[in-house]
Design an enzyme around this catalytic site. Structure first.
Site, PDB file in Angstrom:
ATOM      1  N   THR A 261      -7.657  -1.826  -6.875  1.00 37.62           N
ATOM      2  CA  THR A 261      -6.495  -1.896  -6.940  1.00 37.62           C
ATOM      3  C   THR A 261      -5.922  -3.421  -7.201  1.00 37.62           C
ATOM      4  O   THR A 261      -6.607  -4.302  -6.695  1.00 37.62           O
ATOM      5  CB  THR A 261      -5.526  -1.330  -6.113  1.00 37.62           C
TER       6      THR A 261
ATOM      7  N   ASP B 194       9.901   2.182  -3.366  1.00 41.76           N
ATOM      8  CA  ASP B 194       9.115   0.993  -3.566  1.00 41.76           C
ATOM      9  C   ASP B 194      10.248  -0.043  -3.508  1.00 41.76           C
ATOM     10  O   ASP B 194      11.621   0.340  -3.924  1.00 41.76           O
ATOM     11  CB  ASP B 194       8.255   1.096  -4.557  1.00 41.76           C
TER      12      ASP B 194
ATOM     13  N   LYS C 189      -2.880  -4.129  10.432  1.00 41.77           N
ATOM     14  CA  LYS C 189      -3.553  -3.047  10.334  1.00 41.77           C
ATOM     15  C   LYS C 189      -3.942  -2.378  11.640  1.00 41.77           C
ATOM     16  O   LYS C 189      -4.088  -1.369  11.737  1.00 41.77           O
ATOM     17  CB  LYS C 189      -4.513  -3.076   9.138  1.00 41.77           C
TER      18      LYS C 189
ATOM     19  N   TYR D  39      -2.906  -9.783   7.938  1.00 39.98           N
ATOM     20  CA  TYR D  39      -3.138  -8.645   7.340  1.00 39.98           C
ATOM     21  C   TYR D  39      -3.845  -7.748   8.373  1.00 39.98           C
ATOM     22  O   TYR D  39      -3.536  -6.640   8.747  1.00 39.98           O
ATOM     23  CB  TYR D  39      -3.797  -8.661   5.868  1.00 39.98           C
TER      24      TYR D  39
ATOM     25  N   ASN E 105       2.784   4.093   3.203  1.00 43.11           N
ATOM     26  CA  ASN E 105       1.638   3.403   2.623  1.00 43.11           C
ATOM     27  C   ASN E 105       1.780   2.005   2.080  1.00 43.11           C
ATOM     28  O   ASN E 105       1.050   1.220   1.900  1.00 43.11           O
ATOM     29  CB  ASN E 105       1.298   4.228   1.289  1.00 43.11           C
TER      30      ASN E 105
END
Ligand code: NAD
Length: 254
Positions: A189, A36, A158, A154, A86
């Site tokens: 989240t 990360d 994807k 975005y 991810n």
């Protein structure tokens, strides 16, 4: 245990889906490399797992970081069997074609799409050295639907992840490498909830979800576990949708 003797690398593992998946993979016997850019949270998740985990700083939009995270995984645990690409962002200035600045488009593409490419570019040779493996790329339900709350960069990023996943699956099918895309629905989240900061905004989304609730990161971790494990031995090239029914809906229940 479903991942005994496996080594997994997870990007964006400091929070959300990546963190829950790291915890679950470790519980299922895997050794896990968490990567990360949020080093503090990443170190702390790895420490909570113990000896079976290590944290490596890696910005997925940088080729050298991705090359190095794979090298460090092999160095620390001897091989790489599972690659979970991810990491992703959803920028607050991402909008429609008129309002989205080129810099926001580039930033989103560099992390969400090029980041998956870099993960595969450096991860696939390692999977081959291990005799095969499983790649999971996090896409989104928005790659399959158009939303009137636009986040064009975005959504396009994807969609690119889905297309790249299919082609990689076909290219590497005979090398014992499976490649699947995980398409989460809207989750509770940080990534999404920072946008839905009022009850009215939450309700505007919930009305489109047949199950009437947001998903949990832990529910995505279970789907990732399935795709990573031998249970999914004949599964490759899929858009694996885990979305509470949102992409199946025209009219939702009252
Ligand atoms: P999150 O914000 O909780 O976690 C994302 C993680 O990625 C964070 O730890 C962040 O530090 C890290 N990250 C950001 N930029 C990075 C970079 N350049 N390099 C490496 N790491 C970076 O979000 P989440 O909900 O767990 O999202 C994970 C993935 O799931 C993303 O790809 C996201 O697009 C996708 N997704 C999320 C939802 C949702 O509703 N939350 C829905 C569909 C898909």
């Amino acid at each position: 245990m479903r991942l005994e003797n496996k080594v997994a690398l997870i990007t964006g593992a400091s929070n959300g889906i990546g963190k829950e998946t790291a915890l679950l993979f470790a519980k299922e016997g895997a050794r896990v490399v968490l990567t990360d850019i949020n080093d503090q949270d990443g170190e702390s998740v790895a420490a909570s797992i113990g000896k079976a985990a290590t944290y490596v700083h890696a910005d997925v939009s940088k080729a050298s970081d991705c090359e190095s995270m794979v090298a460090q995984a092999e160095e620390r645990f001897g091989k790489l069997d599972i690659l979970f690409n991810n990491a992703g962002i959803m920028h607050s200035d991402d909008g429609d074609a008129g309002s989205t600045e080129e810099a926001i488009w580039d930033l989103t593409m560099n992390i969400n799409l090029k980041g998956v490419f870099f993960g595969c570019k450096y991860g696939i040779p390692a999977l081959k050295r291990a005799g095969g493996g499983s790649i999971i790329n996090t896409a989104s339900f928005v790659a399959l639907l158009g939303a009137a709350t636009p986040q064009l960069a975005y959504t396009a990023s994807k969609g690119g992840v889905l297309a790249m996943t299919r082609e990689l699956a076909v290219i590497h099918a005979r090398e014992n490498i499976r490649v699947n895309a995980l398409c989460p629905g809207p989750l509770r989240t940080e990534l999404l909830m920072k946008f839905l900061d009022t009850e009215a905004k939450k309700q505007r989304r919930l009305v489109h979800i047949p199950m009437g609730r947001f998903g949990e990161a832990s529910e995505m971790a279970k789907a990732a576990l399935y795709l990573a494990s031998e249970d999914a031995s004949y599964v490759t090239g899929t858009d694996f949708v885990v979305d509470g029914g949102i992409t199946a809906a025209y009219v939702t229940p009252e």
